[in-house]
Design a protein around this motif. Structure first.
Motif, PDB file in Angstrom:
ATOM      1  N   LEU A 169      52.269 -27.730  23.527  1.00  7.70           N
ATOM      2  CA  LEU A 169      52.176 -26.504  24.449  1.00  7.70           C
ATOM      3  C   LEU A 169      51.079 -26.838  25.573  1.00  7.70           C
ATOM      4  CD1 LEU A 169      52.455 -23.743  21.852  1.00  7.70           C
ATOM      5  CD2 LEU A 169      54.156 -24.417  23.640  1.00  7.70           C
ATOM      6  N   SER A 170      50.102 -27.642  24.995  1.00  8.18           N
ATOM      7  CA  SER A 170      48.962 -27.933  26.135  1.00  8.18           C
ATOM      8  C   SER A 170      49.117 -29.145  27.052  1.00  8.18           C
ATOM      9  CB  SER A 170      47.717 -28.190  25.269  1.00  8.18           C
ATOM     10  OG  SER A 170      47.898 -29.555  24.640  1.00  8.18           O
ATOM     11  N   LEU A 171      50.140 -29.895  26.895  1.00  3.59           N
ATOM     12  CA  LEU A 171      50.326 -30.971  27.963  1.00  3.59           C
ATOM     13  C   LEU A 171      51.360 -30.554  28.905  1.00  3.59           C
ATOM     14  CD1 LEU A 171      50.426 -34.092  25.395  1.00  3.59           C
ATOM     15  CD2 LEU A 171      48.509 -33.180  26.886  1.00  3.59           C
ATOM     16  N   PRO A 172      51.400 -31.089  30.090  1.00 10.33           N
ATOM     17  CA  PRO A 172      52.336 -30.893  31.086  1.00 10.33           C
ATOM     18  C   PRO A 172      53.767 -31.364  30.532  1.00 10.33           C
ATOM     19  CG  PRO A 172      50.577 -31.852  32.137  1.00 10.33           C
ATOM     20  CD  PRO A 172      50.197 -32.011  30.678  1.00 10.33           C
TER      21      PRO A 172
ATOM     22  N   ILE B 272      63.037 -40.943  24.695  1.00 15.11           N
ATOM     23  CA  ILE B 272      62.010 -40.857  23.631  1.00 15.11           C
ATOM     24  C   ILE B 272      61.370 -39.476  23.944  1.00 15.11           C
ATOM     25  CG2 ILE B 272      59.871 -41.334  22.499  1.00 15.11           C
ATOM     26  CD1 ILE B 272      60.620 -44.284  23.247  1.00 15.11           C
ATOM     27  N   ASN B 273      61.613 -38.553  22.765  1.00 20.63           N
ATOM     28  CA  ASN B 273      60.877 -37.278  23.105  1.00 20.63           C
ATOM     29  C   ASN B 273      59.804 -37.297  22.370  1.00 20.63           C
ATOM     30  OD1 ASN B 273      62.831 -35.839  24.386  1.00 20.63           O
ATOM     31  ND2 ASN B 273      64.138 -36.225  23.017  1.00 20.63           N
ATOM     32  N   PHE B 274      58.775 -36.694  22.760  1.00 21.79           N
ATOM     33  CA  PHE B 274      57.281 -36.559  22.204  1.00 21.79           C
ATOM     34  C   PHE B 274      57.027 -35.111  21.657  1.00 21.79           C
ATOM     35  CE2 PHE B 274      56.965 -40.173  24.799  1.00 21.79           C
ATOM     36  CZ  PHE B 274      56.408 -40.923  24.058  1.00 21.79           C
TER      37      PHE B 274
ATOM     38  N   ALA C 226      59.498 -16.198  18.078  1.00 18.69           N
ATOM     39  CA  ALA C 226      58.467 -15.068  17.642  1.00 18.69           C
ATOM     40  C   ALA C 226      57.187 -15.691  17.362  1.00 18.69           C
ATOM     41  CB  ALA C 226      59.008 -14.404  16.425  1.00 18.69           C
ATOM     42  N   LEU C 227      56.981 -16.859  16.587  1.00 21.45           N
ATOM     43  CA  LEU C 227      56.046 -17.672  16.386  1.00 21.45           C
ATOM     44  C   LEU C 227      55.095 -18.069  17.412  1.00 21.45           C
ATOM     45  CD1 LEU C 227      53.679 -18.519  14.356  1.00 21.45           C
ATOM     46  CD2 LEU C 227      55.457 -20.414  13.796  1.00 21.45           C
ATOM     47  N   ILE C 228      56.129 -18.658  18.585  1.00 21.01           N
ATOM     48  CA  ILE C 228      55.258 -19.132  19.553  1.00 21.01           C
ATOM     49  C   ILE C 228      54.651 -17.922  20.433  1.00 21.01           C
ATOM     50  CG2 ILE C 228      55.814 -20.235  21.898  1.00 21.01           C
ATOM     51  CD1 ILE C 228      57.919 -21.808  20.500  1.00 21.01           C
TER      52      ILE C 228
ATOM     53  N   GLU D 116      49.656 -15.133  21.941  1.00 17.12           N
ATOM     54  CA  GLU D 116      48.665 -13.972  22.018  1.00 17.12           C
ATOM     55  C   GLU D 116      47.257 -14.307  21.347  1.00 17.12           C
ATOM     56  OE1 GLU D 116      48.691  -9.946  18.836  1.00 17.12           O
ATOM     57  OE2 GLU D 116      50.691 -10.875  19.435  1.00 17.12           O
ATOM     58  N   PHE D 117      47.389 -15.086  20.518  1.00 22.02           N
ATOM     59  CA  PHE D 117      46.039 -15.866  19.999  1.00 22.02           C
ATOM     60  C   PHE D 117      45.343 -16.710  20.451  1.00 22.02           C
ATOM     61  CE2 PHE D 117      47.642 -12.898  16.869  1.00 22.02           C
ATOM     62  CZ  PHE D 117      46.381 -12.222  16.124  1.00 22.02           C
ATOM     63  N   GLY D 118      46.067 -17.449  21.545  1.00 20.66           N
ATOM     64  CA  GLY D 118      45.478 -18.663  22.149  1.00 20.66           C
ATOM     65  C   GLY D 118      45.511 -19.880  21.221  1.00 20.66           C
ATOM     66  N   ILE D 119      46.436 -20.139  20.272  1.00 20.25           N
ATOM     67  CA  ILE D 119      46.628 -21.113  19.491  1.00 20.25           C
ATOM     68  C   ILE D 119      47.176 -22.305  20.306  1.00 20.25           C
ATOM     69  CG2 ILE D 119      47.610 -21.850  17.373  1.00 20.25           C
ATOM     70  CD1 ILE D 119      45.713 -19.712  16.908  1.00 20.25           C
ATOM     71  N   SER D 120      46.527 -23.178  20.172  1.00 16.53           N
ATOM     72  CA  SER D 120      47.257 -24.598  20.903  1.00 16.53           C
ATOM     73  C   SER D 120      47.460 -25.753  19.711  1.00 16.53           C
ATOM     74  CB  SER D 120      46.028 -25.225  21.754  1.00 16.53           C
ATOM     75  OG  SER D 120      45.124 -26.097  20.973  1.00 16.53           O
ATOM     76  N   ASP D 121      47.977 -26.784  20.357  1.00 15.46           N
ATOM     77  CA  ASP D 121      48.208 -27.894  19.491  1.00 15.46           C
ATOM     78  C   ASP D 121      47.329 -28.708  19.042  1.00 15.46           C
ATOM     79  OD1 ASP D 121      47.746 -29.020  21.809  1.00 15.46           O
ATOM     80  OD2 ASP D 121      49.814 -29.745  22.245  1.00 15.46           O
ATOM     81  N   VAL D 122      45.867 -28.497  19.185  1.00 11.32           N
ATOM     82  CA  VAL D 122      44.662 -29.346  18.814  1.00 11.32           C
ATOM     83  C   VAL D 122      44.483 -28.584  17.450  1.00 11.32           C
ATOM     84  CG1 VAL D 122      42.271 -29.635  19.302  1.00 11.32           C
ATOM     85  CG2 VAL D 122      43.846 -29.588  21.015  1.00 11.32           C
ATOM     86  N   LEU D 123      44.384 -29.227  16.215  1.00  8.45           N
ATOM     87  CA  LEU D 123      44.171 -28.749  14.997  1.00  8.45           C
ATOM     88  C   LEU D 123      42.743 -28.122  14.942  1.00  8.45           C
ATOM     89  CD1 LEU D 123      44.712 -28.397  11.906  1.00  8.45           C
ATOM     90  CD2 LEU D 123      43.873 -30.937  11.868  1.00  8.45           C
ATOM     91  N   ASP D 124      42.643 -26.927  14.425  1.00  8.17           N
ATOM     92  CA  ASP D 124      41.416 -26.180  14.218  1.00  8.17           C
ATOM     93  C   ASP D 124      41.588 -25.503  12.881  1.00  8.17           C
ATOM     94  OD1 ASP D 124      39.357 -24.259  13.957  1.00  8.17           O
ATOM     95  OD2 ASP D 124      40.005 -23.226  15.771  1.00  8.17           O
TER      96      ASP D 124
END
Length: 116
Positions: free
Chosen positions: A45-48, A62-64, A85-87, A92-100
């Motif tokens: 979600l964070s990369l172009p 090849i799909n990443f 719905a999850l996306i 809404e919460f600003g969740i990205s693909d970077v693990l936190d």
């Protein structure tokens, strides 16, 4: 990662966008320092979009994808209402693909007795 690589072979299935995989039957947390216990496979979600696929030839692309660590309640939402719905909750919460490992659970209610 090794588990996911073997998953399609061991269970005679495939993995694709929107698939969720719990950490065992009970979706046990991946570590003592978090309650994240499931994985979700999505494009980043964070990369172009240009970084989502690599066309090798006319016949081969090849799909990443990224692995998103999610809570059991978030997996339940995805199973009940679909990945969109999850996306929406992620946005809404600003969740990205970077693990936190301390990120908020988008399905936990706050406030007085969880009413809001």
């Amino acid at each position: 990662m090794k588990f996911l690589a073997r998953f399609p072979h061991e269970y005679h299935t495939w993995l694709g966008v929107g698939h969720t995989i719990p950490n065992g039957e009970e979706a046990a947390p991946f570590a003592d320092t978090t309650k994240l216990g499931c994985l979700l496979l999505l494009p980043s979600l964070s990369l172009p979009e240009a970084f989502r696929e690599l066309k090798i030839s006319e016949e081969k692309t090849i799909n990443f994808h990224c692995l998103y660590f999610i809570y059991r309640e978030e997996m339940n939402l995805k199973m009940e209402k679909g990945v969109d719905a999850l996306i929406d909750k992620f946005e809404e919460f600003g969740i990205s693909d970077v693990l936190d490992v301390d990120r908020p659970n988008t399905m936990k209610k706050k406030g007085f007795m969880g009413l809001w």
